[in-house]
Enzyme design. Structure first.
Site, PDB file in Angstrom:
ATOM      1  CB  CYS A 128       4.340  -0.564   1.817  1.00 41.67           C
ATOM      2  SG  CYS A 128       3.303  -1.678   2.759  1.00 41.67           S
ATOM      3  CG  ASP A 179      15.384  23.143 -33.717  1.00 45.30           C
ATOM      4  OD1 ASP A 179      15.651  23.466 -32.537  1.00 45.30           O
ATOM      5  OD2 ASP A 179      15.979  23.609 -34.695  1.00 45.30           O
ATOM      6  CB  CYS A 195      -0.940   0.009   1.214  1.00 44.62           C
ATOM      7  SG  CYS A 195      -0.070   0.189   2.783  1.00 44.62           S
ATOM      8  CG  ASP A 234      11.334  28.189 -34.560  1.00 45.47           C
ATOM      9  OD1 ASP A 234      11.632  29.378 -34.670  1.00 45.47           O
ATOM     10  OD2 ASP A 234      11.840  27.290 -35.252  1.00 45.47           O
ATOM     11  CG  ASP A 257      13.884  27.083 -31.430  1.00 41.78           C
ATOM     12  OD1 ASP A 257      14.248  28.234 -31.673  1.00 41.78           O
ATOM     13  OD2 ASP A 257      13.379  26.334 -32.272  1.00 41.78           O
TER      14      ASP A 257
END
Length: 747
Positions: free
Chosen positions: A24, A636, A21, A435, A640
């Site tokens: 844990c 790209d 759970c 862009d 950029d």
């Protein structure tokens, strides 16, 4: 004396066994974080894997494994992450060997079937009672059936509960162990004293239902990781390597960069490579999401894992092993699935106090019914029901399973999401900025028109091509293509001027080729008013205009203009329209002149245009757009990178490079702008599933706890509801697998 250098930071992954759970997972995380040198520890309950960032040092892995063992769980370093840890004596790694997934599945199913076989006779009389059949097994037979379920098949709950108590916390195991032990102990007391009702069926059936829930949950969790397993299965185990003219089949580990590899029709490419001989088509759909086969011929790159269609190809290896694009994709998806979403931190805080609160409620229920109602038998059963229904399994699974499914289905569509935080941020994006070149346009401009001041257009083209002979810029390639077949003069001292153009010497004259802004700064355009008017007309029609000029002494004279046309991508208009339907504003940031940029924007329906922006100013343009809300920047991923980092979300399109993956939060594996809207759509869908899952996880407890405390739920029904809560959360998550990207639908 030189100061000692700091140890490099690295990431270690561990497979964890025994977690049941969210509590844990929190305890394992806390134990790992306490190891010296650990900077950050994250534990994913759904994948049963821990990710630890720590300063590298000797015995780091063994210390981490020992910490997990001390917390009451078992851990190993997976074979694909590091060398397995062994003790100094050569014994198995601390914590014992973690069973293989196949062995664990087989054992869990076997235990479940045995539990069902032993519990069914105990449950049958209770099922027959509504039909008027009053039949009950003898007490000692009930004891004989319930005991192995309680102490053999249920031993895992005692082990887990004891580990939690030693650590001073609580977990699901503790709740189940306390609840079923109370029911079993009360029944045994009544059996030995010969008085009172027996509740062996309640304790046995609750354990069986919990085992059933865990088995169903494990099956469903495996389906959420289907996408990553499909990617892993793409890697062939061997490759046909051609050395010294001899073709031999070698294990993939023995292939090195530079090897020539032969791939037959119908086989998958074993490595990243470049085609040397042959022509074929490659099916890259499972890697890039591209549904159509891609033509391959000499000089083209191929990606390991893609399927070769009809032709035999000879390849030259460019990347192997962990450096291949497929390995990087798998690593990126695994990292995204391992990281926690911001909302998960709230869940962790709730889970940390949840179990102690539930135990307190169960104790109050016991005392309340015992002292006020006077029936301690009923009091114990109501307290058992409180303990059983409150197990926080669903709470721990709500977020990680949704992230696993969402990032997995996105990866299959060619959308790589860096981490869960990106997933949550992307759903709230208000503005997407693109862009222009190579993102909204094809990125392959053509020279549409060139006009010389003196009327000798051919000479103008020849000089421009000579000046750009060594340039990799797309506009330079367009000029060279237009000058194919011409005898070009030599050039020297050629250099780029960032954001403006190029300068160099051709036939003893210094030439400048660049933007209108640069020529205005140099005072060159005043010498060509007629061409300036034509330039304005071309720009208004969407052309990008460059000028060729010569420097003579202190003055610059225009020789002519070159007009380029870069057609918008066929998918760009549909991409912008889809973003608008999602309620997102669109913008374009371009270094082109305003006329060219505006023409593209008008054709595509873009809301906001930022033109004539120098590369260094793109970050400022992104910051300005943040006035409209959260901004995603699409570029790209290489040129950029600063703008991608400045945005709330960076989206690198059509690039699988390391630069793109590091600068951007989302990487699109093919240059299709429609995937931008798909990335936001799957982020919204996944975030929605997380919230739905958390709603259901809390609803079961918010509704079930008061009903159990009020005596309106018996332990068997409470056990069924608890198991159902986990299964329903994971089943709801699996609906994400039905998501289909619009980019695929429209192909």
């Amino acid at each position: 004396m030189n100061a000692p250098t700091a140890a490099p930071e690295r990431e270690v992954r561990l497979d964890i066994e025994g977690m049941t759970c969210a509590s844990c997972a929190g305890r394992v995380e806390k134990a790992l974080a306490a190891v010296p040198g650990v900077r950050e520890a994250s534990v994913n309950l759904a994948t049963e894997r821990a990710s630890v960032r720590a300063t590298g040092r000797d015995r780091l892995e063994s210390d981490l494994v020992a910490a997990v063992t001390g917390a009451g769980y078992r851990a190993t370093v997976p074979a694909d992450a590091a060398t397995p840890i062994a003790s100094d004596t050569g014994a198995p790694a601390a914590g014992g060997a973690v069973a293989s997934p196949t062995a664990r599945k087989s054992r869990e199913l076997r235990h479940l079937l045995i539990a069902i076989a032993l519990s069914a006779p105990l449950l049958l009389p209770m099922l027959l009672m509504p039909f008027g059949v009053d039949w009950m097994l003898p007490g000692w037979v009930q004891f004989a059936l319930a005991t192995p379920v309680q102490f053999w098949l249920g031993a895992r709950f005692y082990r887990g509960g004891w580990s939690a108590l030693k650590a001073g916390t609580g977990n699901m195991d503790l709740l189940v162990a306390l609840g079923t032990s109370a029911g079993y102990g009360l029944s045994l007391f009544h059996l030995l004293s010969g008085s009172g009702h027996l509740y062996f069926e309640a304790s046995a059936v609750v354990i069986t239902l919990v085992l059933l829930g865990k088995w169903l949950e494990a099956r469903a969790k495996r389906q959420t990781t289907e996408a990553i397993r499909a990617l892993q299965a793409l890697r062939p185990a061997t490759a046909r390597v051609v050395r010294d003219g001899i073709e031999r089949e070698l294990p993939l580990a023995e292939v090195v960069v530079g090897d020539q590899v032969a791939v037959r029709p119908g086989e998958r490419f074993p490595v990243d490579a470049v085609v040397v001989e042959g022509r074929s088509h490659a099916d890259e759909s499972l890697i890039t999401g591209e549904s159509l086969p891609v033509a391959k011929e000499p000089g083209d790159a191929v990606t390991g894992g893609a399927l070769n269609a009809e032709g035999r190809l000879l390849l030259r290896t460019t990347a192997v092993g962990a450096e291949t694009a497929l390995a990087r994709i798998i690593r990126l998806v695994e990292d995204a699935q391992a990281k926690k979403a911001p909302i998960q931190r709230l869940v962790d805080r709730v889970s940390a106090v949840f179990v102690p609160v539930v135990v307190a409620i169960a104790l109050l229920t016991l005392l309340g019914w015992g002292f006020i109602g006077g029936d301690w038998n009923d009091a114990i059963l109501h307290a058992v029901a409180v303990l059983v229904i409150a197990c926080p399994c669903a709470l721990g699974l709500a977020t990680p399973t949704a992230i696993m499914a969402g990032t997995g289905v996105a990866a299959r569509a060619g959308i790589l999401i860096k981490d869960a935080e990106v997933l949550e941020t992307a759903r709230a994006v208000d503005v997407v900025a693109f862009d222009k070149t190579g993102t909204l346009t094809e990125g392959r401009p053509t020279l549409a028109r060139y006009v010389a001041v003196d009327g000798d257009d051919a000479a103008l083209l020849r000089l421009a091509a000579a000046l750009q002979a060594g340039s990799e810029h797309p506009l330079a390639a367009a000029v060279r293509e237009a000058a194919t077949g011409m005898a070009l003069p030599s050039s020297s001292d050629t250099r780029a001027v960032a954001g403006r153009g190029v300068v160099g010497d051709v036939e003893g004259t210094q030439l400048l080729l660049g933007s209108t802004r640069w020529m205005e700064q140099e005072g060159a355009l005043a010498s060509a008013p007629a061409l300036r008017a034509e330039s304005d007309a071309l720009a208004a029609r969407g052309h990008s205009v460059s000028w060729l000029a010569e420097r003579t002494g202190d003055s610059v004279q225009v020789l002519g203009l070159l007009a380029f046309r870069d057609a918008p991508r066929a998918e760009a208009k549909a991409a912008i329209a889809t973003l608008h339907r999602l309620g997102i504003r669109t913008a374009m940031i371009s270094g082109d002149n305003r006329g060219a940029a505006q023409a593209v924007a008008d054709a595509l329906g873009i809301d906001d245009v930022r033109a004539e922006v120098l590369p260094a100013d793109k970050v400022d343009a992104v910051q300005a757009l943040k006035a409209h809300g959260r901004v995603a920047m699409v570029g790209d991923g290489i040129n950029d990178a600063p703008a991608l980092s400045a945005a709330d979300i960076g989206i690198a399109m059509g690039s699988g490079s390391d630069v793109a993956m590091h600068a951007a939060g989302i990487t699109l594996m093919r240059p299709d702008p429609r995937l931008v809207a798909d990335a936001i759509a799957i982020s919204r869908r996944t975030s929605g599933k997380i919230r739905q899952n958390l709603f259901w996880a809390f609803v079961y407890n918010v509704v079930g706890l008061p009903l159990a405390a009020a005596g309106l739920l018996n332990p068997v029904v409470a056990g069924a509801a608890m198991a159902l809560s986990s299964v329903s959360v994971v089943a709801n998550t699996l609906l994400l697998r039905r998501w289909t990207p619009r980019a695929s639908e429209e192909n």
